[in-house]
Scaffold this motif. Structure first.
Motif, short mmCIF file in Angstrom:
data_model
loop_
_atom_site.label_atom_id
_atom_site.label_comp_id
_atom_site.label_asym_id
_atom_site.label_seq_id
_atom_site.Cartn_x
_atom_site.Cartn_y
_atom_site.Cartn_z
N GLY A 221 0.77 -1.24 0.00
CA GLY A 221 0.00 0.00 0.00
C GLY A 221 0.80 1.29 0.00
O GLY A 221 0.25 2.36 -0.18
N ASP A 222 2.12 1.17 0.23
CA ASP A 222 2.96 2.38 0.26
C ASP A 222 3.69 2.56 -1.07
O ASP A 222 4.21 1.59 -1.63
CB ASP A 222 4.02 2.27 1.36
CG ASP A 222 3.42 2.34 2.75
OD1 ASP A 222 2.41 3.05 2.92
OD2 ASP A 222 3.96 1.68 3.66
N ALA A 223 3.74 3.79 -1.56
CA ALA A 223 4.45 4.07 -2.81
C ALA A 223 5.95 3.90 -2.60
O ALA A 223 6.52 4.48 -1.68
CB ALA A 223 4.14 5.50 -3.26
N VAL A 224 6.56 3.07 -3.45
CA VAL A 224 8.02 2.87 -3.39
C VAL A 224 8.56 2.85 -4.82
O VAL A 224 7.80 2.78 -5.78
CB VAL A 224 8.41 1.56 -2.67
CG1 VAL A 224 7.98 1.57 -1.22
CG2 VAL A 224 7.85 0.34 -3.39
N ILE B 232 0.06 7.77 -11.41
CA ILE B 232 -1.21 7.15 -11.01
C ILE B 232 -1.04 6.33 -9.73
O ILE B 232 -1.87 6.39 -8.81
CB ILE B 232 -1.79 6.32 -12.17
CG1 ILE B 232 -2.33 7.28 -13.24
CG2 ILE B 232 -2.88 5.36 -11.69
CD1 ILE B 232 -2.91 6.62 -14.46
N MET B 233 0.08 5.61 -9.62
CA MET B 233 0.28 4.81 -8.41
C MET B 233 0.53 5.71 -7.19
O MET B 233 0.07 5.42 -6.09
CB MET B 233 1.43 3.81 -8.61
CG MET B 233 1.16 2.76 -9.68
SD MET B 233 -0.50 2.01 -9.65
CE MET B 233 -0.37 0.89 -8.26
N SER B 234 1.25 6.81 -7.39
CA SER B 234 1.43 7.75 -6.28
C SER B 234 0.10 8.37 -5.87
O SER B 234 -0.18 8.57 -4.69
CB SER B 234 2.41 8.87 -6.66
OG SER B 234 3.71 8.37 -6.78
N THR B 235 -0.73 8.67 -6.88
CA THR B 235 -2.05 9.23 -6.60
C THR B 235 -2.90 8.23 -5.81
O THR B 235 -3.60 8.60 -4.86
CB THR B 235 -2.78 9.57 -7.93
OG1 THR B 235 -1.95 10.47 -8.67
CG2 THR B 235 -4.13 10.21 -7.66
N LYS B 236 -2.79 6.94 -6.19
CA LYS B 236 -3.54 5.90 -5.48
C LYS B 236 -3.11 5.87 -4.00
O LYS B 236 -3.95 5.85 -3.10
CB LYS B 236 -3.26 4.54 -6.15
CG LYS B 236 -3.83 3.31 -5.45
CD LYS B 236 -5.26 3.05 -5.91
CE LYS B 236 -5.79 1.68 -5.52
NZ LYS B 236 -5.79 1.37 -4.11
#
Lengths: 154, 294
Positions: free
Chosen positions: A53-56, A106-110
């Protein structure tokens, strides 16, 4: 080395070398090429995926370190042919030009909207600080995030 | 930033991989492998160095499988922060935000969200950059580094931890297990500032200031600087000058001038010594003005 990763909700087993980067496992072994190789040194955010769930940054992580964890890539967002509200918002707001940075954005936005469903503009800009776009500028990207936030509450 | 066109940043060289599951096992491995081994924690510094070729370790000792080295916990003495704790976990810690504002301000600006989710606090410290954002906050907070080695455990105050650019007191075979912050500094006012060319850049100069105030009078104060010397440094003389004084304009001016003449900046690629002295003066002015306000 044998590892197990939950990729977009599905448990998968892989046999990797210790020096395999998570990004290369995702692109070459999983054939999920939505996640991009950009700078390779953690500056641009094109390889952003979610780890539990964390942006990496997938270019800065060994694949073995994802063993036993969940990895979400941009391919996991849509429901069949129905785009995720964030993806739809990026299209609707014209936040995509060449598209190379888009999966990372998009993934960072999620990650942002999962943690903070009502971000203000300053919070959006601060959170997306690690993603770089070279063509659209950021105005439409910020609009897309705001639009997605509204849609996701509906 | 490295010249990314000169290197293949797609792949890493081959190395022998070790993933110990206890501190004892890690220390034994590090002792055996000596200078051929490098510790992998968050990886955000090491992997870049491996990609640009500036580090090419034969053995990688990945310490992330060791339980008990991650987390922020309150103890009777104060706060215990495991070396593997992610920078984002410090940022999200309620006790840090409420009780240790100078540390909170420092960790919020390290790298990007993605970097903070990967990078470990131990790595930020052990890389011993004179610009390390968390290091100067720990230095200001009288923090102590906890180190385990073949000969047992030892504690080193942050004032003695850094020995030069990229160098610390940690010897071959030793491992940083955590950082403790004494309860004495809880609730002190905090001010953290840096100058950098862009938001995610390495700091050109930075200050971590924290003070215990009593009606405009300085009871206690700590001033720790980044990138004004080969290691993070404190300006004890300025602290001594300010202790017990009411923060009036002339006192603030004197302290700012004293700080500017006490730091030891060198000209570097990022800026010049005279520039840093001017900025340092401004930093102290700003910090003390804020501390003087209610």
């Amino acid at each position: 080395m044998k590892i197990t990763i939950n990729v977009n909700g599905k448990q998968q087993r892989f046999d990797v070398e210790p020096n395999t980067l998570l990004l290369n496992l995702i692109r070459d072994e999983m054939s999920l090429t939505g996640t991009k190789y950009g700078c390779g040194i953690g500056e641009c955010g094109a390889c952003t995926v979610l780890l539990d769930g964390d942006a990496v940054l997938a270019c800065m992580m060994l694949a073995v370190d994802a063993d036993g964890h969940r990895v979400d890539t941009v391919e996991g967002l849509s429901d069949g042919n129905k785009l995720h509200p964030i993806q739809q918002a990026y299209l609707d707001e014209g936040a995509v030009q060449c598209g190379f940075c888009t999966p990372g954005f998009i993934m960072s936005t999620k990650a942002l909207l999962d943690k903070n469903p009502n971000p203000n503009e300053a919070e959006i800009r601060e959170y997306l600080n690690g993603n770089i776009c070279r063509c659209t500028g950021y105005v439409n990207i910020v609009k897309a995030v705001q639009c997605a936030a509204v849609k996701m509450k509906e | 930033m490295m010249d990314i066109n000169k290197h293949n940043t797609h792949i890493l060289h081959r190395f022998e991989y070790h993933a110990p599951v206890t501190v004892t096992e890690a220390v034994k491995l590090l002792k055996e492998l000596g200078s051929e081994a490098t510790i992998l924690a968050g990886g955000t510094d090491l992997i870049v160095k491996m990609k640009d070729g500036s580090e090419r370790p034969r053995h990688i000792v990945n310490i992330k499988q060791i339980p008990g080295l991650r987390g922020v916990n309150e103890t009777p003495e104060g706060l215990w922060i495991g070396a593997l704790t992610k920078i984002s976990e410090l940022e999200n810690s309620r006790v840090i935000k409420e009780k240790l504002p100078v540390l909170y301000e420092a960790v919020r600006v390290i790298g990007s969200v993605q970097v903070r989710n990967l990078a470990s606090v131990g790595g930020n410290i052990c890389n011993a950059s004179p610009a390390a954002d968390s290091a100067i906050a720990f230095l200001a907070l009288d923090a102590v580094a906890h180190i385990t080695g073949p000969d047992g455990d030892r504690k080193v105050p942050f004032g003695e931890f850094f020995t030069g650019p990229g160098r610390t007191v940690i010897k071959e075979g030793e491992l940083l297990t955590g950082i403790s912050v004494p309860r004495d500094v809880y609730g002190w006012k905090g001010y953290w500032v840096r100058v950098a060319r862009a938001s995610m850049d390495i700091a050109t100069i930075s200050l971590a200031a924290t003070a215990k105030m009593d009606g405009g009078v300085v009871k206690e104060i700590r001033l720790a600087w980044g990138t004004v010397a080969p290691t993070p440094m404190r300006t004890d003389n300025v602290e001594d000058y300010l202790r017990g004084k009411k923060l009036e304009q002339n006192i603030i001016e004197k302290a700012a001038s004293l700080a500017a003449s006490s730091i030891k900046p060198r000209d570097s690629g990022r800026s010049t010594g005279p520039y840093k002295r001017k900025v340092a003066k401004g930093f102290i002015h700003e910090a003390l003005t804020r501390f003087a306000e209610a």
